[in-house]
Design an enzyme around this catalytic site. Structure first.
Site, PDB file in Angstrom:
ATOM      1  N   GLU A  17      75.196 -96.050 -12.808  1.00 55.20           N
ATOM      2  CA  GLU A  17      74.334 -97.216 -13.063  1.00 55.20           C
ATOM      3  C   GLU A  17      74.294 -97.542 -14.562  1.00 55.20           C
ATOM      4  OE1 GLU A  17      70.605 -98.028 -10.880  1.00 55.20           O
ATOM      5  OE2 GLU A  17      69.627 -97.616 -12.802  1.00 55.20           O
ATOM      6  N   LYS A 165      63.636-103.828   6.785  1.00 53.51           N
ATOM      7  CA  LYS A 165      64.622-104.156   5.745  1.00 53.51           C
ATOM      8  C   LYS A 165      66.041-104.134   6.337  1.00 53.51           C
ATOM      9  CE  LYS A 165      63.650-102.499   1.445  1.00 53.51           C
ATOM     10  NZ  LYS A 165      63.739-101.761   0.166  1.00 53.51           N
TER      11      LYS A 165
HETATM   12  P1  FAD Z   1      60.008-103.327  -0.871  1.00 52.54           P
HETATM   13  O1  FAD Z   1      61.102-102.833  -0.001  1.00 52.54           O
HETATM   14  O2  FAD Z   1      59.543-104.708  -0.648  1.00 52.54           O
HETATM   15  O3  FAD Z   1      58.803-102.311  -0.718  1.00 52.54           O
HETATM   16  C1  FAD Z   1      57.659-102.401  -1.583  1.00 52.54           C
HETATM   17  C2  FAD Z   1      56.441-101.839  -0.853  1.00 52.54           C
HETATM   18  O4  FAD Z   1      56.080-102.700   0.218  1.00 52.54           O
HETATM   19  C3  FAD Z   1      56.685-100.466  -0.217  1.00 52.54           C
HETATM   20  O5  FAD Z   1      55.500 -99.737  -0.311  1.00 52.54           O
HETATM   21  C4  FAD Z   1      56.998-100.795   1.248  1.00 52.54           C
HETATM   22  O6  FAD Z   1      56.679 -99.739   2.135  1.00 52.54           O
HETATM   23  C5  FAD Z   1      56.127-102.026   1.469  1.00 52.54           C
HETATM   24  N1  FAD Z   1      56.726-102.938   2.443  1.00 52.54           N
HETATM   25  C6  FAD Z   1      58.015-103.366   2.450  1.00 52.54           C
HETATM   26  N2  FAD Z   1      58.210-104.202   3.489  1.00 52.54           N
HETATM   27  C7  FAD Z   1      57.025-104.315   4.135  1.00 52.54           C
HETATM   28  C8  FAD Z   1      56.602-105.040   5.282  1.00 52.54           C
HETATM   29  N3  FAD Z   1      57.435-105.803   5.980  1.00 52.54           N
HETATM   30  N4  FAD Z   1      55.294-104.921   5.663  1.00 52.54           N
HETATM   31  C9  FAD Z   1      54.427-104.144   4.955  1.00 52.54           C
HETATM   32  N5  FAD Z   1      54.794-103.421   3.867  1.00 52.54           N
HETATM   33  C10 FAD Z   1      56.075-103.515   3.460  1.00 52.54           C
HETATM   34  N6  FAD Z   1      63.258-102.671 -10.285  1.00 52.54           N
HETATM   35  C11 FAD Z   1      63.667-103.684 -11.091  1.00 52.54           C
HETATM   36  O7  FAD Z   1      62.839-104.438 -11.612  1.00 52.54           O
HETATM   37  N7  FAD Z   1      65.011-103.890 -11.342  1.00 52.54           N
HETATM   38  C12 FAD Z   1      65.978-103.108 -10.808  1.00 52.54           C
HETATM   39  O8  FAD Z   1      67.170-103.307 -11.079  1.00 52.54           O
HETATM   40  C13 FAD Z   1      65.575-102.022  -9.964  1.00 52.54           C
HETATM   41  N8  FAD Z   1      66.488-101.219  -9.371  1.00 52.54           N
HETATM   42  C14 FAD Z   1      66.081-100.238  -8.501  1.00 52.54           C
HETATM   43  C15 FAD Z   1      67.038 -99.454  -7.853  1.00 52.54           C
HETATM   44  C16 FAD Z   1      66.663 -98.445  -6.979  1.00 52.54           C
HETATM   45  C17 FAD Z   1      67.708 -97.625  -6.274  1.00 52.54           C
HETATM   46  C18 FAD Z   1      65.281 -98.202  -6.739  1.00 52.54           C
HETATM   47  C19 FAD Z   1      64.865 -97.087  -5.819  1.00 52.54           C
HETATM   48  C20 FAD Z   1      64.314 -98.983  -7.373  1.00 52.54           C
HETATM   49  C21 FAD Z   1      64.695-100.004  -8.253  1.00 52.54           C
HETATM   50  N9  FAD Z   1      63.754-100.830  -8.882  1.00 52.54           N
HETATM   51  C22 FAD Z   1      64.172-101.844  -9.722  1.00 52.54           C
HETATM   52  C23 FAD Z   1      62.308-100.610  -8.670  1.00 52.54           C
HETATM   53  C24 FAD Z   1      61.733-101.438  -7.493  1.00 52.54           C
HETATM   54  O9  FAD Z   1      61.866-102.804  -7.776  1.00 52.54           O
HETATM   55  C25 FAD Z   1      60.257-101.063  -7.317  1.00 52.54           C
HETATM   56  O10 FAD Z   1      60.130 -99.738  -6.876  1.00 52.54           O
HETATM   57  C26 FAD Z   1      59.423-101.999  -6.457  1.00 52.54           C
HETATM   58  O11 FAD Z   1      58.043-101.637  -6.589  1.00 52.54           O
HETATM   59  C27 FAD Z   1      59.740-101.971  -4.967  1.00 52.54           C
HETATM   60  O12 FAD Z   1      60.913-102.600  -4.714  1.00 52.54           O
HETATM   61  P2  FAD Z   1      61.554-102.533  -3.226  1.00 52.54           P
HETATM   62  O13 FAD Z   1      62.727-103.404  -3.239  1.00 52.54           O
HETATM   63  O14 FAD Z   1      61.731-101.130  -2.798  1.00 52.54           O
HETATM   64  O15 FAD Z   1      60.356-103.238  -2.398  1.00 52.54           O
END
Ligand code: FAD
Length: 288
Positions: A17, A165
């Site tokens: 990364e 997802k």
């Molecule tokens: P989501 O999948 O939307 O989940 C967020 C929360 O909502 C979780 O608690 C989940 O359980 C809950 N949730 C999801 N869907 C639902 C639903 N349908 N109903 C109810 N609850 C739900 N951040 C950046 O800003 N830039 C990056 O480039 C970046 N890269 C990352 C790469 C990796 C591999 C990881 C693990 C994280 C990265 N992050 C990055 C951090 C990430 O954006 C944060 O952790 C953020 O808070 C959650 O993103 P997510 O896409 O996992 O969200």
């Protein structure tokens, strides 16, 4: 090349990364570091988007450079937390026009003070739906959290969210860092039990800086095994020693993952070609 094609094979793969610079002044130095990492011929390289206080402006530029200059497949991150549909479409057009085929679709952390009711995209799955609707041929991955996302009520609810997802078009999941492989094995068992069976890419963070790891893990709430804590504490004041120990610890984790059937490992190499190179060198025979 689609990331899913690379990672679904049983052959061990290693990817790295990089994160874009905050300002254009630093673009050249980040580009040089990314190209050095690309010279190690990783399976793919991810480029973060606006993470850690950085900017989103250079994500696509860096990804395009990896294709054009090094022939390495990029995985561009894209977040939706503060975006409207227009912004996402602009980004997707830009990504597509540069020949980038892979997107890690994320929600992003919710900025303090943001009015949640005004968010167009509340969760990453909505962004995934949007991307697939825009162009089904994009290979789309998402994030997962072996120790649960900090906002989740519990691990089971978090996995229910991952199920949604995947149903919305997420083809693989990349994990948050973890320092005890048993946490990942347990998580994968729970995923499979709930029918979440897309490939999981294991995210490994080599520890090379004591302050940085304390800051990151304070946010992500990772479990830190005693063996790991002792290494960080013992070598915190000796940068070179900590780097050597951190690389050894990460290498051991990676070999154990490969040995236990996790074939795709992604290293959070933090724009550090030296760290990436030393890890790759430790695995040359294994990756052949
Ligand atoms: P989501 O999948 O939307 O989940 C967020 C929360 O909502 C979780 O608690 C989940 O359980 C809950 N949730 C999801 N869907 C639902 C639903 N349908 N109903 C109810 N609850 C739900 N951040 C950046 O800003 N830039 C990056 O480039 C970046 N890269 C990352 C790469 C990796 C591999 C990881 C693990 C994280 C990265 N992050 C990055 C951090 C990430 O954006 C944060 O952790 C953020 O808070 C959650 O993103 P997510 O896409 O996992 O969200």
């Amino acid at each position: 090349m689609k990331v899913i094609e690379t990672i679904k094979s049983e052959k061990p793969t290693l990817s790295f990364e990089v994160f874009p610079p905050k300002t254009s002044d630093n673009f050249e130095s980040v580009r040089t570091a990314a190209e050095k990492i690309a010279d190690l011929k990783p399976a793919f390289m991810s480029v973060t988007y606006g993470a850690g206080g950085g900017t989103s402006d250079f994500t696509v530029d860096l990804a395009e450079d990896l294709i054009k200059q090094k022939g390495v497949t990029p995985l561009t991150h894209l977040t939706c937390v503060s975006a409207d549909e227009n912004k996402i479409e602009t980004e997707l057009n830009k990504i597509k026009s540069k020949g980038i085929e892979n997107i890690l679709a994320l929600r992003g952390d919710i900025p303090e003070g943001l009015d949640k009711s005004k968010m167009k995209y509340k969760y990453a799955y909505e962004l995934i739906e949007k991307i697939k609707d825009f162009d089904e041929s994009f290979c789309v991955g998402g994030a997962c959290y072996p120790e649960s996302h900090p906002e989740s009520e519990n691990g089971e609810k978090d996995i229910e969210s991952l199920k949604i997802k995947v149903a919305s078009g997420c083809e693989f999941l990349t994990t948050q860092m973890f320092f005890d492989n048993n946490i990942l094995y347990n998580f994968i068992m729970r995923l499979l039990k709930k029918g979440v069976d897309v490939p999981v890419v294991a995210g490994i963070m080599p520890v090379t800086n004591a302050r940085q790891i304390k800051r990151i893990t304070a946010i992500s709430k990772n479990t830190l095994p005693q063996r790991f804590v002792r290494i960080v504490d013992r070598f915190a004041d000796n940068e070179q020693a900590l780097m050597q120990a951190g690389i050894a610890y990460a290498t051991e984790q990676i070999i154990d993952l490969y040995a236990n059937g996790i074939s795709a490992v992604h290293v959070y190499s933090m724009n550090n070609p030296e760290v990436a190179k030393r890890i790759k060198n430790n695995l040359t025979e294994i990756l052949k």
